[in-house]
Design a protein around this motif. Structure first.
Motif, PDB file in Angstrom:
ATOM      1  N   ARG A 177       0.728  -1.052  -0.017  1.00 38.84           N
ATOM      2  CA  ARG A 177       0.072   0.037   0.050  1.00 38.84           C
ATOM      3  C   ARG A 177       0.745   1.387  -0.116  1.00 38.84           C
ATOM      4  NH1 ARG A 177      -3.159  -1.276   3.933  1.00 38.84           N
ATOM      5  NH2 ARG A 177      -4.835  -2.120   2.629  1.00 38.84           N
ATOM      6  N   TYR A 178       1.958   1.289   0.832  1.00 31.90           N
ATOM      7  CA  TYR A 178       2.760   2.379   0.826  1.00 31.90           C
ATOM      8  C   TYR A 178       3.548   2.678  -0.307  1.00 31.90           C
ATOM      9  CZ  TYR A 178       6.872   5.182   1.680  1.00 31.90           C
ATOM     10  OH  TYR A 178       7.840   6.405   1.565  1.00 31.90           O
ATOM     11  N   ASP A 179       3.978   1.547  -1.128  1.00 35.01           N
ATOM     12  CA  ASP A 179       4.663   1.666  -2.374  1.00 35.01           C
ATOM     13  C   ASP A 179       3.699   2.198  -3.578  1.00 35.01           C
ATOM     14  OD1 ASP A 179       6.734   0.716  -4.416  1.00 35.01           O
ATOM     15  OD2 ASP A 179       5.122  -0.435  -5.137  1.00 35.01           O
ATOM     16  N   THR A 180       2.437   1.586  -3.494  1.00 34.59           N
ATOM     17  CA  THR A 180       1.456   2.135  -4.367  1.00 34.59           C
ATOM     18  C   THR A 180       1.076   3.729  -4.122  1.00 34.59           C
ATOM     19  OG1 THR A 180       0.431  -0.118  -4.546  1.00 34.59           O
ATOM     20  CG2 THR A 180      -0.908   1.745  -5.494  1.00 34.59           C
ATOM     21  N   GLN A 181       0.877   4.046  -2.805  1.00 29.49           N
ATOM     22  CA  GLN A 181       0.494   5.291  -2.540  1.00 29.49           C
ATOM     23  C   GLN A 181       1.593   6.495  -2.725  1.00 29.49           C
ATOM     24  OE1 GLN A 181      -1.062   4.818   1.460  1.00 29.49           O
ATOM     25  NE2 GLN A 181      -3.033   4.477   0.905  1.00 29.49           N
ATOM     26  N   ILE A 182       2.844   6.135  -2.494  1.00 27.23           N
ATOM     27  CA  ILE A 182       3.867   7.080  -2.565  1.00 27.23           C
ATOM     28  C   ILE A 182       3.885   7.467  -4.334  1.00 27.23           C
ATOM     29  CG2 ILE A 182       5.879   5.353  -2.962  1.00 27.23           C
ATOM     30  CD1 ILE A 182       5.814   8.682  -0.910  1.00 27.23           C
ATOM     31  N   ARG A 183       3.756   6.442  -5.064  1.00 25.75           N
ATOM     32  CA  ARG A 183       3.728   6.835  -6.503  1.00 25.75           C
ATOM     33  C   ARG A 183       2.593   7.649  -6.930  1.00 25.75           C
ATOM     34  NH1 ARG A 183       6.821   2.494  -8.973  1.00 25.75           N
ATOM     35  NH2 ARG A 183       7.444   1.163  -7.291  1.00 25.75           N
ATOM     36  N   HIS A 184       1.278   7.268  -6.205  1.00 31.90           N
ATOM     37  CA  HIS A 184       0.524   8.142  -6.547  1.00 31.90           C
ATOM     38  C   HIS A 184       0.740   9.872  -6.170  1.00 31.90           C
ATOM     39  CE1 HIS A 184      -4.034   9.111  -7.111  1.00 31.90           C
ATOM     40  NE2 HIS A 184      -3.922   9.746  -6.292  1.00 31.90           N
ATOM     41  N   LEU A 185       0.938   9.819  -5.071  1.00 27.46           N
ATOM     42  CA  LEU A 185       1.123  11.097  -4.621  1.00 27.46           C
ATOM     43  C   LEU A 185       2.260  11.886  -5.250  1.00 27.46           C
ATOM     44  CD1 LEU A 185       1.137  10.150  -0.661  1.00 27.46           C
ATOM     45  CD2 LEU A 185      -0.596  11.748  -1.929  1.00 27.46           C
ATOM     46  N   VAL A 186       3.406  11.491  -5.351  1.00 25.31           N
ATOM     47  CA  VAL A 186       4.479  12.145  -6.091  1.00 25.31           C
ATOM     48  C   VAL A 186       4.140  12.658  -7.506  1.00 25.31           C
ATOM     49  CG1 VAL A 186       6.293  11.208  -5.049  1.00 25.31           C
ATOM     50  CG2 VAL A 186       5.446  10.275  -7.129  1.00 25.31           C
ATOM     51  N   VAL A 187       2.845  11.954  -8.140  1.00 23.92           N
ATOM     52  CA  VAL A 187       2.436  12.414  -9.521  1.00 23.92           C
ATOM     53  C   VAL A 187       1.328  13.467  -9.222  1.00 23.92           C
ATOM     54  CG1 VAL A 187       1.103  11.801 -11.348  1.00 23.92           C
ATOM     55  CG2 VAL A 187       2.961  10.415 -10.608  1.00 23.92           C
ATOM     56  N   LYS A 188       0.138  13.158  -8.449  1.00 24.63           N
ATOM     57  CA  LYS A 188      -0.838  14.104  -8.068  1.00 24.63           C
ATOM     58  C   LYS A 188      -0.222  15.263  -7.246  1.00 24.63           C
ATOM     59  CE  LYS A 188      -3.760  11.530 -10.125  1.00 24.63           C
ATOM     60  NZ  LYS A 188      -4.272  11.803 -11.369  1.00 24.63           N
ATOM     61  N   LYS A 189       0.578  15.139  -6.278  1.00 20.55           N
ATOM     62  CA  LYS A 189       0.902  16.275  -5.434  1.00 20.55           C
ATOM     63  C   LYS A 189       2.122  17.058  -5.682  1.00 20.55           C
ATOM     64  CE  LYS A 189      -2.609  15.526  -2.796  1.00 20.55           C
ATOM     65  NZ  LYS A 189      -3.938  16.553  -2.727  1.00 20.55           N
ATOM     66  N   GLY A 190       3.058  16.154  -6.282  1.00 17.64           N
ATOM     67  CA  GLY A 190       4.411  16.675  -6.419  1.00 17.64           C
ATOM     68  C   GLY A 190       4.671  17.024  -8.117  1.00 17.64           C
ATOM     69  N   GLY A 191       3.566  16.834  -8.960  1.00 16.24           N
ATOM     70  CA  GLY A 191       3.556  17.028 -10.301  1.00 16.24           C
ATOM     71  C   GLY A 191       4.708  16.412 -11.149  1.00 16.24           C
ATOM     72  N   MET A 192       5.136  15.070 -10.443  1.00 13.47           N
ATOM     73  CA  MET A 192       6.235  14.300 -11.327  1.00 13.47           C
ATOM     74  C   MET A 192       5.599  13.586 -12.430  1.00 13.47           C
ATOM     75  SD  MET A 192       8.876  12.689  -8.761  1.00 13.47           S
ATOM     76  CE  MET A 192       9.832  13.578  -7.684  1.00 13.47           C
ATOM     77  N   MET A 256      17.876  14.258 -15.713  1.00 19.12           N
ATOM     78  CA  MET A 256      18.143  14.596 -14.117  1.00 19.12           C
ATOM     79  C   MET A 256      18.340  15.805 -14.020  1.00 19.12           C
ATOM     80  SD  MET A 256      18.052  11.682 -13.162  1.00 19.12           S
ATOM     81  CE  MET A 256      18.515  12.454 -11.553  1.00 19.12           C
ATOM     82  N   GLY A 257      19.125  16.570 -15.110  1.00 23.75           N
ATOM     83  CA  GLY A 257      19.320  18.204 -14.769  1.00 23.75           C
ATOM     84  C   GLY A 257      18.114  19.006 -14.878  1.00 23.75           C
ATOM     85  N   SER A 258      17.088  18.488 -15.322  1.00 25.18           N
ATOM     86  CA  SER A 258      15.832  19.520 -15.246  1.00 25.18           C
ATOM     87  C   SER A 258      14.762  19.247 -14.755  1.00 25.18           C
ATOM     88  CB  SER A 258      15.619  19.596 -17.085  1.00 25.18           C
ATOM     89  OG  SER A 258      15.201  18.570 -17.301  1.00 25.18           O
ATOM     90  N   SER A 259      13.739  18.501 -15.314  1.00 29.03           N
ATOM     91  CA  SER A 259      12.507  18.324 -14.429  1.00 29.03           C
ATOM     92  C   SER A 259      12.467  17.528 -13.226  1.00 29.03           C
ATOM     93  CB  SER A 259      11.385  17.951 -15.495  1.00 29.03           C
ATOM     94  OG  SER A 259      11.937  16.736 -16.260  1.00 29.03           O
ATOM     95  N   THR A 260      13.488  16.370 -13.225  1.00 25.75           N
ATOM     96  CA  THR A 260      13.456  15.640 -12.150  1.00 25.75           C
ATOM     97  C   THR A 260      13.855  16.386 -10.896  1.00 25.75           C
ATOM     98  OG1 THR A 260      14.031  13.779 -13.528  1.00 25.75           O
ATOM     99  CG2 THR A 260      14.548  13.430 -11.319  1.00 25.75           C
ATOM    100  N   GLY A 261      14.879  17.124 -11.069  1.00 28.29           N
ATOM    101  CA  GLY A 261      15.159  18.096 -10.175  1.00 28.29           C
ATOM    102  C   GLY A 261      14.288  18.958  -9.548  1.00 28.29           C
ATOM    103  N   SER A 262      13.671  19.745 -10.428  1.00 29.23           N
ATOM    104  CA  SER A 262      12.555  20.687 -10.137  1.00 29.23           C
ATOM    105  C   SER A 262      11.366  19.923  -9.396  1.00 29.23           C
ATOM    106  CB  SER A 262      12.180  21.548 -11.199  1.00 29.23           C
ATOM    107  OG  SER A 262      11.593  20.670 -12.113  1.00 29.23           O
ATOM    108  N   ASN A 263      11.113  18.712  -9.824  1.00 30.05           N
ATOM    109  CA  ASN A 263       9.852  18.091  -9.194  1.00 30.05           C
ATOM    110  C   ASN A 263      10.473  17.818  -7.733  1.00 30.05           C
ATOM    111  OD1 ASN A 263       8.039  18.232 -11.412  1.00 30.05           O
ATOM    112  ND2 ASN A 263       8.962  16.346 -12.176  1.00 30.05           N
ATOM    113  N   SER A 264      11.384  17.468  -7.403  1.00 30.52           N
ATOM    114  CA  SER A 264      11.644  17.111  -6.167  1.00 30.52           C
ATOM    115  C   SER A 264      11.218  18.104  -5.096  1.00 30.52           C
ATOM    116  CB  SER A 264      13.262  16.694  -5.968  1.00 30.52           C
ATOM    117  OG  SER A 264      14.104  17.859  -6.152  1.00 30.52           O
ATOM    118  N   SER A 265      11.250  19.244  -5.384  1.00 33.20           N
ATOM    119  CA  SER A 265      11.177  20.230  -4.450  1.00 33.20           C
ATOM    120  C   SER A 265       9.463  20.222  -4.157  1.00 33.20           C
ATOM    121  CB  SER A 265      11.313  21.605  -4.840  1.00 33.20           C
ATOM    122  OG  SER A 265      10.718  22.051  -5.864  1.00 33.20           O
ATOM    123  N   GLY A 266       8.680  19.817  -5.232  1.00 34.40           N
ATOM    124  CA  GLY A 266       7.295  19.579  -5.093  1.00 34.40           C
ATOM    125  C   GLY A 266       7.002  18.615  -4.398  1.00 34.40           C
ATOM    126  N   GLY A 267       7.698  17.558  -4.350  1.00 31.98           N
ATOM    127  CA  GLY A 267       7.320  16.268  -3.802  1.00 31.98           C
ATOM    128  C   GLY A 267       7.561  16.100  -2.277  1.00 31.98           C
TER     129      GLY A 267
END
Length: 267
Positions: A177-192, A256-267
């Motif tokens: 459940r944690y593995d599934t939810q973290i994937r959902h959250l970083v997309v929905k809340k973190g914008g990844m 790695m140098g662009s959107s992955t890095g920027s998305n981390s601040s929103g995750g």
């Protein structure tokens, strides 16, 4: 990487160079080594085209020809359309779309003489830490996921002798459940971009635990329960498809140098 045993034709003395037949490309994409780090960091190969087989996960060793738990991450290029065919292989023209920037294993692989690829195969493998350590917040998130969802931890739970099956299944359900939810959250809340999830967190436990439980020697009822648990939990987030080769998710090119890095601040 290609199963070396299946393509080794070095007995044929007439073959001394690549014939561009595409057999090696059709049998699986390469794994990355530290020498390939710049290809990802510079955005030459985007993280949405990669997936991670995590430490402790069972993987087929192409040199030893057996299924073994990994001692570290194995970062690989995805297959196309849920197949083993390397996503960068142009089937109609039988050529590599990134040939001039192909990874180390591709350069070393010679189907007529596999000695060079066998020599480097298990050395200097690139890990997620090598790529993410300096990206504030993101590496901590990935490291926390690895600790909570490690295959070593899951194996210990599955092999506990003093616990009944209901208790074991409850613990495994919480991890899935944690593995599934973290994937959902970083997309929905973190914008990844959902296409990079398999690189960041490996393939979903709802998928991999089916075979992992089988090879861990558990009872048939436990194996069946784990399989149904994964299907039940993953179906609740069916709007996300994070399997290797997935075409769903954001269309942004995550490097790695662009959107992955920027998305981390929103995750």
């Amino acid at each position: 990487m290609t199963d070396l045993k299946s393509i080794n034709i070095k007995q044929n003395a007439h073959i001394t160079e690549c014939m561009c037949c595409g057999i090696c490309c059709k049998k699986g994409g390469p794994s990355f080594h530290r020498e390939d780090k710049h290809l990802i960091e510079e955005g030459i190969i985007l993280t949405k085209y990669l997936f991670t087989i995590r430490k402790g996960e069972l993987a087929y060793d192409n040199v030893r020809h057996e299924l073994l738990p990994l001692s570290s991450d194995l970062i690989k290029i995805k297959g196309k359309s849920n197949s083993k065919i390397c996503i960068f292989f142009n089937e109609s023209e039988k050529k590599c779309e990134i040939y001039n920037n192909r990874p180390t294993e591709c350069k070393a692989l010679k189907c007529w003489d596999t000695r060079e690829i066998e020599k480097i195969y298990s050395k200097n493998r690139l890990t997620r830490k090598d790529l993410l350590f300096e990206i504030g917040g993101l590496w901590e998130l990935v490291k926390d996921h690895q600790a909570r969802c490690s295959y070593e931890k899951i194996k210990k739970i599955l092999q506990k002798q003093d616990r009944n099956e209901n208790e074991i299944q409850k613990e495994i359900r919480q991890i899935i459940r944690y593995d599934t939810q973290i994937r959902h959250l970083v997309v929905k809340k973190g914008g990844m971009d959902s296409k990079i999830l398999d690189f960041l967190f490996g393939q979903p436990l709802a998928v991999t635990l089916k075979s992992f439980a089988y090879f861990s020697g558990n009872s048939s009822s436990t194996k069946s329960s784990i399989s149904s648990m994964g299907s039940s939990i993953s179906s609740k987030t069916s709007d996300m498809d994070s399997s290797p080769g997935s075409s769903k998710g954001s269309s942004s090119d995550s490097t790695m140098g662009s959107s992955t890095g920027s998305n981390s601040s929103g995750g």
